[in-house]
Design an enzyme around this catalytic site. Structure first.
Site, mmCIF file in Angstrom:
data_model
loop_
_atom_site.group_PDB
_atom_site.id
_atom_site.type_symbol
_atom_site.label_atom_id
_atom_site.label_comp_id
_atom_site.label_asym_id
_atom_site.label_seq_id
_atom_site.Cartn_x
_atom_site.Cartn_y
_atom_site.Cartn_z
ATOM 1 N N ASN A 181 16.718 13.466 -19.219
ATOM 2 C CA ASN A 181 17.250 14.748 -18.752
ATOM 3 C C ASN A 181 16.388 15.855 -19.340
ATOM 4 O O ASN A 181 15.604 15.631 -20.266
ATOM 5 C CB ASN A 181 18.733 14.900 -19.113
ATOM 6 N N ASP A 220 18.119 6.574 -19.999
ATOM 7 C CA ASP A 220 17.864 7.454 -21.142
ATOM 8 C C ASP A 220 18.670 7.010 -22.364
ATOM 9 O O ASP A 220 18.127 6.856 -23.466
ATOM 10 C CB ASP A 220 18.220 8.893 -20.749
ATOM 11 N N SER A 232 15.641 8.895 -11.013
ATOM 12 C CA SER A 232 16.611 9.745 -10.299
ATOM 13 C C SER A 232 17.614 8.994 -9.442
ATOM 14 O O SER A 232 18.442 9.618 -8.787
ATOM 15 C CB SER A 232 15.913 10.818 -9.448
ATOM 16 N N GLY A 261 22.694 6.194 -18.882
ATOM 17 C CA GLY A 261 21.803 5.362 -18.078
ATOM 18 C C GLY A 261 20.592 4.864 -18.840
ATOM 19 O O GLY A 261 20.689 4.450 -19.994
ATOM 20 N N ASP A 316 15.570 -5.726 -18.470
ATOM 21 C CA ASP A 316 15.907 -4.608 -19.344
ATOM 22 C C ASP A 316 14.621 -3.879 -19.714
ATOM 23 O O ASP A 316 13.741 -4.470 -20.352
ATOM 24 C CB ASP A 316 16.602 -5.166 -20.594
ATOM 25 N N ILE A 317 14.507 -2.630 -19.339
ATOM 26 C CA ILE A 317 13.271 -1.897 -19.598
ATOM 27 C C ILE A 317 12.976 -1.772 -21.086
ATOM 28 O O ILE A 317 11.828 -1.736 -21.498
ATOM 29 C CB ILE A 317 13.273 -0.519 -18.905
ATOM 30 N N GLY A 355 20.023 6.903 -10.420
ATOM 31 C CA GLY A 355 21.315 6.657 -11.054
ATOM 32 C C GLY A 355 22.244 7.841 -10.881
ATOM 33 O O GLY A 355 22.564 8.248 -9.762
ATOM 34 N N TYR A 397 21.722 10.878 -11.067
ATOM 35 C CA TYR A 397 21.152 12.011 -10.324
ATOM 36 C C TYR A 397 21.241 11.824 -8.808
ATOM 37 O O TYR A 397 20.959 12.737 -8.053
ATOM 38 C CB TYR A 397 19.709 12.258 -10.739
#
Length: 179
Positions: free
Chosen positions: A30, A40, A124, A38, A16-17, A126, A128
């Site tokens: 975004n 973000d 990008s 996601g 987990d980041i 996910g 995107y």
């Protein structure tokens, strides 16, 4: 982990980041810089309202694709969040230079902050829609060839599929380590 001296020590972990014990974590944001889904959304939830408040103050007009900036990390263990806006492949932003710029600009911001350890997601890949195998290869190549004072760079794979792509990466740099 031992680096060959050619750039930062690069490691890959499954996790987990938002829980990483590093100086800064990178957010795949975004362009509005007001939170989202996601990575973000996870960062905004874990960091608490201070992250959004700092985004509003620092980025009143948002942030351009390929650029990066920083905020507080709020309630997370990291000190900073480096936000970068990846290209939206599904919307026709298919220029790999934009994706590479996300990693390069994030490291430039890390250098401005004076941090030595940074954790990245795969930008990008996910919602995107950037093809995952190319997103992973571009991520590693971009950081391995960036001029930066960051000493420890970590990619955080949130699932086994992404972790396996990192684990089986062709042409990995000598300072690359899977944990």
């Amino acid at each position: 982990m031992v680096s060959s001296g050619a750039g930062p020590a690069i490691s890959v972990v499954r996790g987990d980041i938002t829980a990483q014990q590093v100086d800064a974590i990178v957010n795949a944001a975004n362009s509005r810089m007001r939170g989202g889904g996601g990575v973000d959304g996870a960062i905004h939830r874990a960091g608490g309202p201070g992250v959004l408040a700092d985004c509003v103050a620092r980025f009143p007009r948002g942030l351009a694709t390929g650029d990066a900036g920083w905020t507080t990390a709020g309630d997370m263990p990291a000190r900073y969040v480096i936000h970068t806006v990846g290209p939206n492949y599904r919307a026709g932003q298919t220029d790999r230079a934009l994706l590479e710029s996300c990693y390069r600009r994030s490291l430039e911001v890390a250098d401005e902050l004076g941090v030595t350890s940074v954790a990245f997601p795969v930008i990008s890949a996910g919602v995107y829609g950037w093809p995952l195998d190319d997103a992973v290869a571009t991520a590693v190549h971009s950081v391995a060839h960036a001029a930066s004072r960051v000493q420890n760079l970590r990619f955080v794979a949130f699932d086994d599929r992404i972790y396996e792509l990192f684990a089986h990466l062709e042409h990995a740099p000598p300072n690359y380590h899977i944990r």
